[in-house]
Design a protein around this motif. Structure first.
Motif, PDB file in Angstrom:
ATOM      1  N   CYS A 120       0.736  -1.106  -0.067  1.00  0.00           N
ATOM      2  CA  CYS A 120       0.088  -0.027   0.035  1.00  0.00           C
ATOM      3  C   CYS A 120       0.808   1.142   0.086  1.00  0.00           C
ATOM      4  N   PHE A 121       1.925   1.341   0.578  1.00  0.00           N
ATOM      5  CA  PHE A 121       2.884   2.470   0.653  1.00  0.00           C
ATOM      6  C   PHE A 121       4.212   2.053   0.243  1.00  0.00           C
ATOM      7  N   PRO A 122       4.586   1.707  -1.139  1.00  0.00           N
ATOM      8  CA  PRO A 122       5.861   1.303  -1.670  1.00  0.00           C
ATOM      9  C   PRO A 122       6.859   2.267  -1.243  1.00  0.00           C
ATOM     10  N   GLU A 123       6.604   3.640  -0.999  1.00  0.00           N
ATOM     11  CA  GLU A 123       7.639   4.800  -0.929  1.00  0.00           C
ATOM     12  C   GLU A 123       7.974   4.835   0.591  1.00  0.00           C
ATOM     13  N   GLU A 124       7.572   4.112   1.352  1.00  0.00           N
ATOM     14  CA  GLU A 124       7.904   4.107   2.811  1.00  0.00           C
ATOM     15  C   GLU A 124       8.708   2.958   3.221  1.00  0.00           C
ATOM     16  N   PRO A 125       9.604   3.261   4.102  1.00  0.00           N
ATOM     17  CA  PRO A 125      10.694   1.910   4.531  1.00  0.00           C
ATOM     18  C   PRO A 125       9.892   1.153   5.669  1.00  0.00           C
ATOM     19  N   VAL A 126       9.424   0.070   5.229  1.00  0.00           N
ATOM     20  CA  VAL A 126       8.558  -0.827   5.937  1.00  0.00           C
ATOM     21  C   VAL A 126       9.096  -2.244   5.926  1.00  0.00           C
ATOM     22  N   GLU A 127      10.135  -2.617   7.005  1.00  0.00           N
ATOM     23  CA  GLU A 127      10.739  -3.877   6.759  1.00  0.00           C
ATOM     24  C   GLU A 127      10.359  -4.617   7.978  1.00  0.00           C
ATOM     25  N   SER A 128      10.125  -4.174   9.381  1.00  0.00           N
ATOM     26  CA  SER A 128       9.870  -4.843  10.445  1.00  0.00           C
ATOM     27  C   SER A 128       8.424  -4.594  10.715  1.00  0.00           C
ATOM     28  N   TYR A 129       7.892  -5.746  11.505  1.00  0.00           N
ATOM     29  CA  TYR A 129       6.482  -5.557  12.028  1.00  0.00           C
ATOM     30  C   TYR A 129       6.053  -4.277  12.602  1.00  0.00           C
ATOM     31  N   THR A 130       7.021  -3.736  13.641  1.00  0.00           N
ATOM     32  CA  THR A 130       6.905  -2.573  14.219  1.00  0.00           C
ATOM     33  C   THR A 130       6.867  -1.631  13.100  1.00  0.00           C
ATOM     34  N   GLU A 131       7.555  -1.512  12.088  1.00  0.00           N
ATOM     35  CA  GLU A 131       7.440  -0.422  11.270  1.00  0.00           C
ATOM     36  C   GLU A 131       6.067  -0.323  10.463  1.00  0.00           C
ATOM     37  N   ALA A 132       5.622  -1.670  10.100  1.00  0.00           N
ATOM     38  CA  ALA A 132       4.335  -1.957   9.503  1.00  0.00           C
ATOM     39  C   ALA A 132       3.236  -1.390  10.124  1.00  0.00           C
ATOM     40  N   VAL A 133       3.124  -1.777  11.555  1.00  0.00           N
ATOM     41  CA  VAL A 133       1.860  -1.178  12.316  1.00  0.00           C
ATOM     42  C   VAL A 133       2.125   0.229  12.600  1.00  0.00           C
ATOM     43  N   ALA A 134       3.344   0.788  12.786  1.00  0.00           N
ATOM     44  CA  ALA A 134       3.448   2.199  12.776  1.00  0.00           C
ATOM     45  C   ALA A 134       2.970   2.884  11.587  1.00  0.00           C
ATOM     46  N   CYS A 135       3.438   2.349  10.592  1.00  0.00           N
ATOM     47  CA  CYS A 135       3.100   3.030   9.090  1.00  0.00           C
ATOM     48  C   CYS A 135       1.565   2.897   9.015  1.00  0.00           C
TER      49      CYS A 135
END
Length: 282
Positions: A140-155
C-alpha cells in the motif's frame, strides 16, 4: 462507554484430534449470559475468529448463530481478522452486515476508516486493524521504509488521521514485545514478528488479540483478553475470562475481568502409563 473485549475464539479447533465445537458453543452461550448481565455498549472481537483460513461448515454456522444473538441484542460488534483467518472470507457480506451494526475489517488496503459510537462524553472512534505483515503495508505504501512488524504497524497507524482530542480505540491482532506466549501460538524465528508497544501511543485503549493468556502490556491501556477456552496444555493453569473496559472522559478508563467456566476443563496430570490405564491417578 462499556466494551466487552474478546479474541481468539478459534472456532472449529481440535486438540489431539478431539473436536471442541460443543465446548465452544457452550462458552459462547456463557458469554451471552455475561452480556445480558453487564449490558455493554459494544463487543470487540480481536481476531482469530476461526482456527483455520478455510473453516468447517459447523464453525461457520456457530459464528453465524453467535453474531445473530449479538445483533438481536442491538449490540454493535467490531470484528477483525487474525493470522488464522482468511480476511477475504471473513469480510464476505460486510457491507450488508453493517445494517445490523456488525462491523468487520476489510482486507487491508492502506485505509482504515473508524467506526464511531457515542456516549454522554462524546464520540469514540474505533479503528479496526487486521493482522498485518510488513508485505501487506509495503504493497500500500511502497515509498515508505517498512521492513519490520513494528514499522508496518507504525506506518498503518500514521495513515489513520486520528484526532487526538477524541477517544480512540484500536482493535488489532499482533504480538507485542514483552508479552508471554503459549505453546499453541505461532512463533516466528527470532521474534521477528514483535511489535513495539510505542506504536500504540495515540490510543486510549488497545484491544489485542493473538496471545492466549490474558495480560496487560505495561498497563491496562494495552491488553490481551486471552482465549475463552484452553487450547493447549501450556494453558492448563490459566484462568480464562472476558475483559470489560469502561471509558469515561478522555484518558480515563477502568478495566476488569469476568471469569469463564468451561463445560469441560483441561488439566495436566503426570504419572505412569499403567496407572492411567487402571485409573489410579487422581
Amino acid at each position: 462507554m462499556k466494551l466487552l473485549h474478546l479474541s481468539d475464539l478459534h472456532l472449529g479447533k481440535r486438540i489431539k484430534n478431539f473436536p471442541l465445537l460443543e465446548d465452544q458453543a457452550y462458552i459462547l452461550q456463557a458469554i451471552l449470559e455475561i452480556l445480558d448481565a453487564e449490558r455493554p455498549d459494544a463487543v470487540l472481537i480481536a481476531g482469530d475468529v476461526y482456527d483455520r483460513a478455510t473453516p468447517s461448515t459447523e464453525a461457520v454456522e456457530l459464528l453465524d448463530r453467535f453474531l445473530v444473538s449479538l445483533a438481536e441484542r442491538g449490540l454493535p460488534v467490531l470484528l477483525i481478522s487474525g493470522n488464522h483467518d482468511s480476511p477475504e472470507r471473513l469480510a464476505f457480506g460486510a457491507q450488508f452486515l453493517e445494517k445490523s451494526r456488525i462491523f468487520i475489517s476489510p482486507v487491508y488496503n492502506g485505509t482504515v476508516t473508524p467506526v464511531t459510537l457515542e456516549d454522554e462524553y462524546g464520540p469514540v472512534d474505533f479503528y479496526l486493524l487486521p493482522f498485518l505483515k510488513p508485505l501487506h503495508v509495503r504493497r500500500c505504501f511502497p515509498e515508505e521504509p517498512v521492513e519490520s512488524y513494528t514499522e508496518a504497524v507504525a506506518c498503518a497507524v500514521s495513515h489513520m488521521n486520528l484526532d487526538p482530542s477524541r477517544r480512540n480505540v484500536l482493535i488489532t491482532h499482533q504480538f507485542v514485545t514483552g508479552a508471554e506466549r503459549c505453546d499453541s501460538e505461532e512463533v516466528s524465528v527470532g521474534g521477528s514478528d514483535n511489535v513495539d508497544a510505542v506504536v500504540f501511543a495515540p490510543f486510549d485503549y488497545v484491544a489485542l488479540g493473538h496471545l492466549h493468556g490474558p495480560q496487560n502490556i505495561g498497563d491496562d491501556r494495552i491488553r490481551y483478553c486471552g482465549t475463552p477456552l484452553k487450547y493447549s496444555f501450556s494453558e492448563s493453569r490459566q484462568k480464562k475470562s472476558v475483559t470489560l473496559v469502561e471509558l469515561s472522559a478522555k484518558g480515563r478508563r477502568t478495566v476488569r475481568t469476568v471469569p469463564l467456566t468451561p463445560r469441560r476443563d483441561m488439566v495436566e496430570r503426570r504419572g505412569c502409563f499403567q496407572d492411567f490405564l487402571t485409573q489410579r491417578v487422581p
